[in-house]
Design a protein around this motif. Structure first.
Motif, PDB file in Angstrom:
ATOM      1  N   PHE A   1       0.845  -1.192   0.000  1.00  0.00           N
ATOM      2  CA  PHE A   1       0.000   0.000   0.000  1.00  0.00           C
ATOM      3  C   PHE A   1       0.885   1.248   0.000  1.00  0.00           C
ATOM      4  O   PHE A   1       1.049   1.897   1.025  1.00  0.00           O
ATOM      5  CB  PHE A   1      -0.926   0.000   1.225  1.00  0.00           C
ATOM      6  CG  PHE A   1      -1.805  -1.208   1.287  1.00  0.00           C
ATOM      7  CD1 PHE A   1      -2.913  -1.323   0.469  1.00  0.00           C
ATOM      8  CD2 PHE A   1      -1.510  -2.251   2.151  1.00  0.00           C
ATOM      9  CE1 PHE A   1      -3.719  -2.448   0.514  1.00  0.00           C
ATOM     10  CE2 PHE A   1      -2.313  -3.377   2.203  1.00  0.00           C
ATOM     11  CZ  PHE A   1      -3.425  -3.480   1.384  1.00  0.00           C
ATOM     12  N   PRO A   2       1.470   1.563  -1.151  1.00  0.00           N
ATOM     13  CA  PRO A   2       2.390   2.708  -1.195  1.00  0.00           C
ATOM     14  C   PRO A   2       1.669   4.023  -0.934  1.00  0.00           C
ATOM     15  O   PRO A   2       0.496   4.187  -1.276  1.00  0.00           O
ATOM     16  CB  PRO A   2       2.950   2.658  -2.608  1.00  0.00           C
ATOM     17  CG  PRO A   2       1.934   1.920  -3.393  1.00  0.00           C
ATOM     18  CD  PRO A   2       1.273   0.962  -2.443  1.00  0.00           C
ATOM     19  N   GLY A   3       2.371   4.944  -0.323  1.00  0.00           N
ATOM     20  CA  GLY A   3       1.816   6.263  -0.046  1.00  0.00           C
ATOM     21  C   GLY A   3       1.870   7.158  -1.269  1.00  0.00           C
ATOM     22  O   GLY A   3       2.469   6.826  -2.289  1.00  0.00           O
ATOM     23  N   LYS A   4       1.225   8.300  -1.140  1.00  0.00           N
ATOM     24  CA  LYS A   4       1.206   9.270  -2.224  1.00  0.00           C
ATOM     25  C   LYS A   4       2.595   9.908  -2.337  1.00  0.00           C
ATOM     26  O   LYS A   4       3.242  10.180  -1.336  1.00  0.00           O
ATOM     27  CB  LYS A   4       0.165  10.342  -1.919  1.00  0.00           C
ATOM     28  CG  LYS A   4      -0.280  11.119  -3.120  1.00  0.00           C
ATOM     29  CD  LYS A   4      -1.314  12.168  -2.783  1.00  0.00           C
ATOM     30  CE  LYS A   4      -2.522  11.591  -2.125  1.00  0.00           C
ATOM     31  NZ  LYS A   4      -3.542  12.584  -1.832  1.00  0.00           N
ATOM     32  N   GLN A   5       3.040  10.138  -3.569  1.00  0.00           N
ATOM     33  CA  GLN A   5       4.349  10.755  -3.793  1.00  0.00           C
ATOM     34  C   GLN A   5       4.258  11.708  -4.972  1.00  0.00           C
ATOM     35  O   GLN A   5       3.343  11.614  -5.787  1.00  0.00           O
ATOM     36  CB  GLN A   5       5.401   9.695  -4.072  1.00  0.00           C
ATOM     37  CG  GLN A   5       5.136   8.907  -5.347  1.00  0.00           C
ATOM     38  CD  GLN A   5       6.130   7.773  -5.547  1.00  0.00           C
ATOM     39  OE1 GLN A   5       6.663   7.237  -4.595  1.00  0.00           O
ATOM     40  NE2 GLN A   5       6.377   7.427  -6.778  1.00  0.00           N
ATOM     41  N   ALA A   6       5.198  12.638  -5.040  1.00  0.00           N
ATOM     42  CA  ALA A   6       5.246  13.559  -6.178  1.00  0.00           C
ATOM     43  C   ALA A   6       5.675  12.773  -7.408  1.00  0.00           C
ATOM     44  O   ALA A   6       6.689  12.087  -7.386  1.00  0.00           O
ATOM     45  CB  ALA A   6       6.216  14.689  -5.897  1.00  0.00           C
ATOM     46  N   VAL A   7       4.889  12.847  -8.471  1.00  0.00           N
ATOM     47  CA  VAL A   7       5.229  12.149  -9.710  1.00  0.00           C
ATOM     48  C   VAL A   7       5.640  13.130 -10.803  1.00  0.00           C
ATOM     49  O   VAL A   7       6.223  12.732 -11.806  1.00  0.00           O
ATOM     50  CB  VAL A   7       4.065  11.257 -10.199  1.00  0.00           C
ATOM     51  CG1 VAL A   7       3.769  10.178  -9.171  1.00  0.00           C
ATOM     52  CG2 VAL A   7       2.822  12.056 -10.517  1.00  0.00           C
ATOM     53  N   ALA A   8       5.349  14.415 -10.608  1.00  0.00           N
ATOM     54  CA  ALA A   8       5.774  15.440 -11.559  1.00  0.00           C
ATOM     55  C   ALA A   8       5.930  16.752 -10.810  1.00  0.00           C
ATOM     56  O   ALA A   8       5.172  17.043  -9.895  1.00  0.00           O
ATOM     57  CB  ALA A   8       4.763  15.607 -12.687  1.00  0.00           C
ATOM     58  N   LEU A   9       6.929  17.523 -11.216  1.00  0.00           N
ATOM     59  CA  LEU A   9       7.189  18.820 -10.603  1.00  0.00           C
ATOM     60  C   LEU A   9       7.534  19.799 -11.710  1.00  0.00           C
ATOM     61  O   LEU A   9       8.425  19.535 -12.519  1.00  0.00           O
ATOM     62  CB  LEU A   9       8.356  18.712  -9.618  1.00  0.00           C
ATOM     63  CG  LEU A   9       8.841  20.017  -9.005  1.00  0.00           C
ATOM     64  CD1 LEU A   9       7.769  20.611  -8.102  1.00  0.00           C
ATOM     65  CD2 LEU A   9      10.114  19.777  -8.225  1.00  0.00           C
TER      66      LEU A   9
END
Length: 88
Positions: free
Chosen positions: A43-51
């Protein structure tokens, strides 16, 4: 997952899969998503995928969330420091 289309002033257009969009403390646009589950992290957490950073025409995108990247007509782009909070 939602699809976000971001076009930079320099002409490059990105289509990105992400769950959420927010502005960071420095004015950068952040797209957030969930990495695919693995045995180690089911159950991976939310992460930045684009900046997309403010003040400069640049971007960073996690490849597995990038749907497409297309060049478009190049436009002259001059960004003065602190004159425009978001360059796209």
């Amino acid at each position: 997952m939602l699809t976000f289309v971001v076009t930079l002033r320099g002409g490059r257009r990105y289509t990105i899969r992400a769950a959420e969009m927010r502005f960071g403390y420095d004015g950068a646009l952040e797209l957030l998503g969930f990495a695919p589950p693995t045995d180690a992290e089911p159950f991976p957490g939310k992460q930045a995928v684009a900046l997309f950073s403010a003040g400069e025409v640049e971007s960073v995108v996690a490849r597995e969330f990038l749907v497409s990247e297309e060049p478009s007509e190049p436009k002259p782009c001059v960004v003065q420091p602190n004159s425009d909070p978001i360059p796209f």
